[in-house]
Design a protein around this motif. Structure first.
Motif, mmCIF file in Angstrom:
data_model
loop_
_atom_site.group_PDB
_atom_site.id
_atom_site.type_symbol
_atom_site.label_atom_id
_atom_site.label_comp_id
_atom_site.label_asym_id
_atom_site.label_seq_id
_atom_site.Cartn_x
_atom_site.Cartn_y
_atom_site.Cartn_z
ATOM 1 N N THR A 116 -12.012 32.616 -27.495
ATOM 2 C CA THR A 116 -12.666 32.553 -28.804
ATOM 3 C C THR A 116 -13.723 33.626 -28.970
ATOM 4 N N ILE A 117 -13.755 34.200 -30.168
ATOM 5 C CA ILE A 117 -14.833 35.105 -30.555
ATOM 6 C C ILE A 117 -15.655 34.404 -31.621
ATOM 7 N N LEU A 118 -16.946 34.261 -31.363
ATOM 8 C CA LEU A 118 -17.837 33.613 -32.311
ATOM 9 C C LEU A 118 -18.505 34.668 -33.190
ATOM 10 N N VAL A 119 -18.481 34.442 -34.512
ATOM 11 C CA VAL A 119 -19.116 35.349 -35.461
ATOM 12 C C VAL A 119 -20.070 34.547 -36.333
ATOM 13 N N GLU A 120 -20.917 35.245 -37.064
ATOM 14 C CA GLU A 120 -22.021 34.561 -37.752
ATOM 15 C C GLU A 120 -21.566 33.627 -38.877
ATOM 16 N N GLY A 121 -20.883 34.160 -39.882
ATOM 17 C CA GLY A 121 -20.576 33.352 -41.055
ATOM 18 C C GLY A 121 -19.196 33.630 -41.622
ATOM 19 N N ASP A 122 -18.890 32.948 -42.724
ATOM 20 C CA ASP A 122 -17.564 33.068 -43.325
ATOM 21 C C ASP A 122 -17.281 34.475 -43.831
ATOM 22 N N ASP A 123 -18.301 35.171 -44.373
ATOM 23 C CA ASP A 123 -18.087 36.534 -44.837
ATOM 24 C C ASP A 123 -17.691 37.455 -43.690
ATOM 25 N N LYS B 134 -20.292 22.345 -49.127
ATOM 26 C CA LYS B 134 -19.854 22.258 -47.739
ATOM 27 C C LYS B 134 -21.059 22.103 -46.822
ATOM 28 N N GLU B 135 -21.026 21.075 -45.992
ATOM 29 C CA GLU B 135 -22.143 20.827 -45.090
ATOM 30 C C GLU B 135 -22.086 21.787 -43.903
ATOM 31 N N ALA B 136 -23.267 22.283 -43.526
ATOM 32 C CA ALA B 136 -23.342 23.217 -42.406
ATOM 33 C C ALA B 136 -23.048 22.477 -41.107
ATOM 34 N N ILE B 137 -22.267 23.116 -40.255
ATOM 35 C CA ILE B 137 -21.962 22.527 -38.963
ATOM 36 C C ILE B 137 -23.184 22.644 -38.059
ATOM 37 N N THR B 138 -23.453 21.615 -37.287
ATOM 38 C CA THR B 138 -24.628 21.617 -36.420
ATOM 39 C C THR B 138 -24.306 22.320 -35.110
ATOM 40 N N LEU B 139 -25.357 22.711 -34.411
ATOM 41 C CA LEU B 139 -25.187 23.363 -33.118
ATOM 42 C C LEU B 139 -24.495 22.427 -32.133
ATOM 43 N N GLN C 188 -27.397 43.141 -35.659
ATOM 44 C CA GLN C 188 -28.638 43.486 -34.953
ATOM 45 C C GLN C 188 -29.838 42.880 -35.659
ATOM 46 N N ASP C 189 -29.785 42.806 -37.001
ATOM 47 C CA ASP C 189 -30.906 42.281 -37.761
ATOM 48 C C ASP C 189 -32.137 43.147 -37.476
ATOM 49 N N THR C 190 -33.324 42.565 -37.360
ATOM 50 C CA THR C 190 -34.534 43.367 -37.163
ATOM 51 C C THR C 190 -34.620 43.987 -35.770
ATOM 52 N N TRP C 191 -33.695 43.624 -34.883
ATOM 53 C CA TRP C 191 -33.659 44.284 -33.581
ATOM 54 C C TRP C 191 -33.267 45.749 -33.706
ATOM 55 N N ILE C 192 -32.734 46.135 -34.866
ATOM 56 C CA ILE C 192 -32.436 47.544 -35.106
ATOM 57 C C ILE C 192 -33.714 48.376 -34.991
ATOM 58 N N VAL C 193 -34.867 47.736 -35.242
ATOM 59 C CA VAL C 193 -36.166 48.407 -35.156
ATOM 60 C C VAL C 193 -36.857 48.110 -33.833
ATOM 61 N N THR C 194 -36.866 46.849 -33.439
ATOM 62 C CA THR C 194 -37.639 46.445 -32.259
ATOM 63 C C THR C 194 -36.871 46.609 -30.955
ATOM 64 N N LEU D 1 -14.064 32.256 -34.706
ATOM 65 C CA LEU D 1 -14.734 31.090 -35.274
ATOM 66 C C LEU D 1 -16.104 31.473 -35.824
ATOM 67 N N SER D 2 -16.366 31.142 -37.098
ATOM 68 C CA SER D 2 -17.701 31.369 -37.664
ATOM 69 C C SER D 2 -18.582 30.170 -37.344
ATOM 70 N N VAL D 3 -19.854 30.439 -37.003
ATOM 71 C CA VAL D 3 -20.721 29.371 -36.502
ATOM 72 C C VAL D 3 -21.927 29.098 -37.412
ATOM 73 N N GLY D 4 -21.921 29.676 -38.606
ATOM 74 C CA GLY D 4 -22.961 29.307 -39.568
ATOM 75 C C GLY D 4 -24.264 30.057 -39.449
ATOM 76 N N GLY D 5 -24.241 31.232 -38.827
ATOM 77 C CA GLY D 5 -25.472 32.022 -38.818
ATOM 78 C C GLY D 5 -25.793 32.648 -37.475
ATOM 79 N N ARG D 6 -26.681 33.620 -37.531
ATOM 80 C CA ARG D 6 -27.063 34.386 -36.346
ATOM 81 C C ARG D 6 -27.803 33.518 -35.321
ATOM 82 N N GLU D 7 -28.631 32.598 -35.803
ATOM 83 C CA GLU D 7 -29.376 31.740 -34.875
ATOM 84 C C GLU D 7 -28.435 30.934 -33.990
ATOM 85 N N ASN D 8 -27.336 30.445 -34.575
ATOM 86 C CA ASN D 8 -26.366 29.688 -33.783
ATOM 87 C C ASN D 8 -25.660 30.576 -32.767
ATOM 88 N N ILE D 9 -25.363 31.814 -33.160
ATOM 89 C CA ILE D 9 -24.753 32.757 -32.210
ATOM 90 C C ILE D 9 -25.644 32.902 -30.979
#
Length: 237
Positions: free
Chosen positions: A23-30, A4-9, A80-86, A50-58
């Motif tokens: 609409t609520i945008l979420v990171e990925g299919d999981d 499956k090809e990743a959808i572009t921004l 949160q990713d590494t923002w949990i620390v920073t 709607l899943s958008v293919g990753g945190r960067e797209n969010i």
């Protein structure tokens, strides 16, 4: 079978502009395993997830939302990713973008499911022995990542635990923080893998366990997942 090809921004932005559903945008299919339930919770408002293919797209879509001519509300849910620390940057402290309590949705799901409480005494000993060694490596790599050095925090614990580790002097404060708050501060997929290793699973199918745990929590959300649902309700009230 073609991958499956990743959808572009650009495609995502176009999709949003041609929609008319809240609409609520979420990171990925999981993530949909947890968040798809929001469509049922807010069915009276016809909310779509709607899943958008990753945190960067969010983050990118959030940054560009003012350029979109939308006639409906959109919300965002991200790890949160590494923002949990920073710390979450000020520009993202906004009621329309919801972050997990821990590093990722896997962390919140593990906490809500109380899976770590199901370990036997022997399994707990194995888990914490591996956790200590893994965190020494993880804190060192995460410190390098935060300071802009080349680093990778996504190695599977199987590979990390092949040798003993000690945190660098610079990473020791970070190690102390993470070991104290490991349930929220270690990358969720790594924490899940450490849990499985403590049960002496041979070649554990992480993906299977991952999705099974998410599905279980989605069916019976605990405090942290319910918090996300409640915050989503604030966006669409």
């Amino acid at each position: 079978m073609r991958k499956k090809e990743a959808i572009t921004l650009t495609e995502l932005l176009s999709t949003l502009e041609h929609s008319n559903l809240p609409t609520i945008l979420v990171e990925g299919d999981d993530d949909l395993i947890i968040y798809r339930r929001l469509e049922t919770i807010f069915s009276d408002k016809e909310v779509s997830v709607l899943s958008v293919g990753g945190r960067e797209n969010i983050i990118s879509i959030f940054d560009q939302q003012d350029k979109l001519k939308l006639s409906y509300k959109i919300g965002f849910i991200a790890d949160q990713d590494t923002w949990i620390v920073t710390g979450i940057p000020e520009q993202y402290k906004n009621k329309n973008i919801i972050f997990t309590t821990g590093y990722s949705i896997e962390n919140d799901s593990l906490i809500d499911s109380n899976l770590l409480e199901t370990l036997t005494t022997t399994e707990r000993n194995i888990f914490f022995q591996n956790l200590t060694n893994f965190t020494a490596w993880y804190a060192t790599e995460l410190n390098r990542h935060i300071t802009g050095e080349s680093a990778s925090i996504k190695k599977h614990p199987n590979d990390v635990l092949k040798q003993s580790h000690e945190p660098t002097i610079k990473a020791k404060p970070l190690y102390d923080l993470i070991i104290e708050k490991y349930q929220t501060h270690i990358r969720g997929k790594s924490l899940l893998a450490l849990f499985l290793l403590s049960q002496k699973c041979k070649n554990p199918n992480i993906k299977h366990h991952h999705t099974t745990i998410l599905a279980t929590v989605a069916a019976r959300p605990g405090e942290l997942i319910q918090k996300i649902y409640n915050e989503a309700g604030e966006i669409f009230k």
